[in-house]
Write a protein that holds these residues in place. Sequence first.
Motif, PDB file in Angstrom:
ATOM      1  N   ASP A   1      -3.629   1.922 -11.204  1.00 22.69           N
ATOM      2  CA  ASP A   1      -3.461   1.648 -12.634  1.00 22.69           C
ATOM      3  C   ASP A   1      -3.422   2.942 -13.438  1.00 22.69           C
ATOM      4  O   ASP A   1      -2.625   3.079 -14.378  1.00 22.69           O
ATOM      5  N   VAL A   2      -4.273   3.894 -13.078  1.00 24.02           N
ATOM      6  CA  VAL A   2      -4.270   5.202 -13.745  1.00 24.02           C
ATOM      7  C   VAL A   2      -2.949   5.906 -13.459  1.00 24.02           C
ATOM      8  O   VAL A   2      -2.325   6.479 -14.361  1.00 24.02           O
ATOM      9  N   ALA A   3      -2.500   5.844 -12.208  1.00 26.07           N
ATOM     10  CA  ALA A   3      -1.229   6.475 -11.836  1.00 26.07           C
ATOM     11  C   ALA A   3      -0.077   5.850 -12.623  1.00 26.07           C
ATOM     12  O   ALA A   3       0.809   6.558 -13.115  1.00 26.07           O
ATOM     13  N   ALA A   4      -0.088   4.524 -12.774  1.00 25.41           N
ATOM     14  CA  ALA A   4       0.963   3.841 -13.531  1.00 25.41           C
ATOM     15  C   ALA A   4       0.964   4.280 -14.985  1.00 25.41           C
ATOM     16  O   ALA A   4       2.033   4.476 -15.588  1.00 25.41           O
ATOM     17  N   SER A   5      -0.230   4.467 -15.564  1.00 24.84           N
ATOM     18  CA  SER A   5      -0.279   4.912 -16.961  1.00 24.84           C
ATOM     19  C   SER A   5       0.217   6.350 -17.094  1.00 24.84           C
ATOM     20  O   SER A   5       0.860   6.694 -18.088  1.00 24.84           O
ATOM     21  N   VAL A   6      -0.066   7.185 -16.111  1.00 22.30           N
ATOM     22  CA  VAL A   6       0.450   8.568 -16.119  1.00 22.30           C
ATOM     23  C   VAL A   6       1.977   8.539 -16.064  1.00 22.30           C
ATOM     24  O   VAL A   6       2.655   9.250 -16.819  1.00 22.30           O
ATOM     25  N   LEU A   7       2.530   7.708 -15.195  1.00 19.87           N
ATOM     26  CA  LEU A   7       3.993   7.619 -15.063  1.00 19.87           C
ATOM     27  C   LEU A   7       4.623   7.067 -16.339  1.00 19.87           C
ATOM     28  O   LEU A   7       5.660   7.555 -16.786  1.00 19.87           O
ATOM     29  N   GLN A   8       3.981   6.077 -16.939  1.00 20.95           N
ATOM     30  CA  GLN A   8       4.513   5.504 -18.177  1.00 20.95           C
ATOM     31  C   GLN A   8       4.461   6.525 -19.307  1.00 20.95           C
ATOM     32  O   GLN A   8       5.422   6.667 -20.070  1.00 20.95           O
ATOM     33  N   ALA A   9       3.367   7.260 -19.398  1.00 28.18           N
ATOM     34  CA  ALA A   9       3.256   8.303 -20.435  1.00 28.18           C
ATOM     35  C   ALA A   9       4.319   9.367 -20.205  1.00 28.18           C
ATOM     36  O   ALA A   9       4.911   9.886 -21.172  1.00 28.18           O
ATOM     37  N   SER A  10       4.567   9.688 -18.964  1.00 26.92           N
ATOM     38  CA  SER A  10       5.584  10.691 -18.631  1.00 26.92           C
ATOM     39  C   SER A  10       6.979  10.220 -19.057  1.00 26.92           C
ATOM     40  O   SER A  10       7.773  10.995 -19.593  1.00 26.92           O
TER      41      SER A  10
ATOM     42  N   LYS B   1       0.833  -1.207   0.000  1.00 26.54           N
ATOM     43  CA  LYS B   1       0.000   0.000   0.000  1.00 26.54           C
ATOM     44  C   LYS B   1       0.867   1.257   0.000  1.00 26.54           C
ATOM     45  O   LYS B   1       0.538   2.240  -0.673  1.00 26.54           O
ATOM     46  N   LEU B   2       1.965   1.240   0.737  1.00 28.21           N
ATOM     47  CA  LEU B   2       2.867   2.396   0.773  1.00 28.21           C
ATOM     48  C   LEU B   2       3.491   2.634  -0.602  1.00 28.21           C
ATOM     49  O   LEU B   2       3.560   3.774  -1.062  1.00 28.21           O
ATOM     50  N   GLU B   3       3.935   1.558  -1.255  1.00 29.87           N
ATOM     51  CA  GLU B   3       4.518   1.693  -2.595  1.00 29.87           C
ATOM     52  C   GLU B   3       3.479   2.243  -3.578  1.00 29.87           C
ATOM     53  O   GLU B   3       3.793   3.095  -4.407  1.00 29.87           O
ATOM     54  N   GLU B   4       2.248   1.755  -3.469  1.00 29.97           N
ATOM     55  CA  GLU B   4       1.182   2.259  -4.342  1.00 29.97           C
ATOM     56  C   GLU B   4       0.948   3.741  -4.075  1.00 29.97           C
ATOM     57  O   GLU B   4       0.768   4.528  -5.005  1.00 29.97           O
ATOM     58  N   ARG B   5       0.952   4.110  -2.813  1.00 32.70           N
ATOM     59  CA  ARG B   5       0.729   5.519  -2.449  1.00 32.70           C
ATOM     60  C   ARG B   5       1.837   6.411  -3.010  1.00 32.70           C
ATOM     61  O   ARG B   5       1.573   7.511  -3.502  1.00 32.70           O
ATOM     62  N   LYS B   6       3.076   5.914  -2.958  1.00 28.89           N
ATOM     63  CA  LYS B   6       4.201   6.675  -3.505  1.00 28.89           C
ATOM     64  C   LYS B   6       4.032   6.879  -5.013  1.00 28.89           C
ATOM     65  O   LYS B   6       4.287   7.972  -5.527  1.00 28.89           O
ATOM     66  N   LEU B   7       3.603   5.834  -5.713  1.00 27.08           N
ATOM     67  CA  LEU B   7       3.391   5.944  -7.163  1.00 27.08           C
ATOM     68  C   LEU B   7       2.273   6.941  -7.483  1.00 27.08           C
ATOM     69  O   LEU B   7       2.408   7.755  -8.403  1.00 27.08           O
TER      70      LEU B   7
ATOM     71  N   ASP C   1       1.286   9.435  -5.601  1.00 28.72           N
ATOM     72  CA  ASP C   1       1.777  10.782  -5.292  1.00 28.72           C
ATOM     73  C   ASP C   1       2.711  11.299  -6.389  1.00 28.72           C
ATOM     74  O   ASP C   1       2.643  12.468  -6.773  1.00 28.72           O
ATOM     75  N   HIS C   2       3.559  10.412  -6.883  1.00 33.54           N
ATOM     76  CA  HIS C   2       4.486  10.808  -7.944  1.00 33.54           C
ATOM     77  C   HIS C   2       3.713  11.178  -9.216  1.00 33.54           C
ATOM     78  O   HIS C   2       3.997  12.200  -9.858  1.00 33.54           O
ATOM     79  N   ALA C   3       2.724  10.365  -9.553  1.00 39.66           N
ATOM     80  CA  ALA C   3       1.895  10.638 -10.737  1.00 39.66           C
ATOM     81  C   ALA C   3       1.116  11.936 -10.551  1.00 39.66           C
ATOM     82  O   ALA C   3       0.959  12.720 -11.500  1.00 39.66           O
ATOM     83  N   LYS C   4       0.639  12.173  -9.344  1.00 40.96           N
ATOM     84  CA  LYS C   4      -0.119  13.393  -9.040  1.00 40.96           C
ATOM     85  C   LYS C   4       0.758  14.631  -9.263  1.00 40.96           C
ATOM     86  O   LYS C   4       0.312  15.618  -9.871  1.00 40.96           O
ATOM     87  N   ILE C   5       2.011  14.563  -8.850  1.00 47.89           N
ATOM     88  CA  ILE C   5       2.929  15.694  -9.020  1.00 47.89           C
ATOM     89  C   ILE C   5       3.180  15.941 -10.510  1.00 47.89           C
ATOM     90  O   ILE C   5       3.141  17.085 -10.981  1.00 47.89           O
ATOM     91  N   ILE C   6       3.427  14.874 -11.248  1.00 53.90           N
ATOM     92  CA  ILE C   6       3.675  15.009 -12.697  1.00 53.90           C
ATOM     93  C   ILE C   6       2.458  15.599 -13.397  1.00 53.90           C
ATOM     94  O   ILE C   6       2.569  16.528 -14.205  1.00 53.90           O
ATOM     95  N   LEU C   7       1.279  15.076 -13.079  1.00 59.63           N
ATOM     96  CA  LEU C   7       0.043  15.549 -13.699  1.00 59.63           C
ATOM     97  C   LEU C   7      -0.231  17.009 -13.354  1.00 59.63           C
ATOM     98  O   LEU C   7      -0.689  17.781 -14.211  1.00 59.63           O
TER      99      LEU C   7
END
Length: 186
Positions: free
Chosen positions: A170-179, A128-134, A136-142
Amino acid sequence: MKILHVHDIPTTKCRVEVRLKDLGFQVKSVDAAAMATVKHTRFDILVLDVPACRLKQWLYEANHHFILPYFWWCEERKPATSAPHEKLDGMLCCGMNDNELHWSILLGIKNGQRRLHLEREYLFLSKKLEERKLVDHAKIILSKINNVSETRAYEMMRTQAMNERKKLIDVAASVLQASRLTAKEG
């Protein structure tokens, strides 16, 4: 109760498997090197009959093959100086009478159940912590890409997850991958 007795050089003072059988337990005794050969058999506890110098090595190996309460059959004079491992749930020794052996096994089983519960909880919370980090990271990029606040970026991801019936991770992962893809192209 079914006990797996694992030994590399069996104790000489008393035969562990005989002692446990005399107490009414079903005991399967195997050489430590052959531990993996019985991993598909159901056991309630595992008793490691090994010297302290090899306890950590065999405990690691046992943990690789089994999810059980682990006991160490200690024949040494000063077991406290032989720093038991954190995955060890109980200690048994030749000097114990029948009642002491039974109580030590019962307490060790309880310790093992507690340890296994805490390990599962730790894995769940780590995930859950790793998911939260991802997220948060996607949120910052977006938020940087769309020039919006992080709160708004989070709401955008949440809305997209609901609309597409996906998990937020899953949405966060796609944002990170697109980034990452955009960074490679640029």
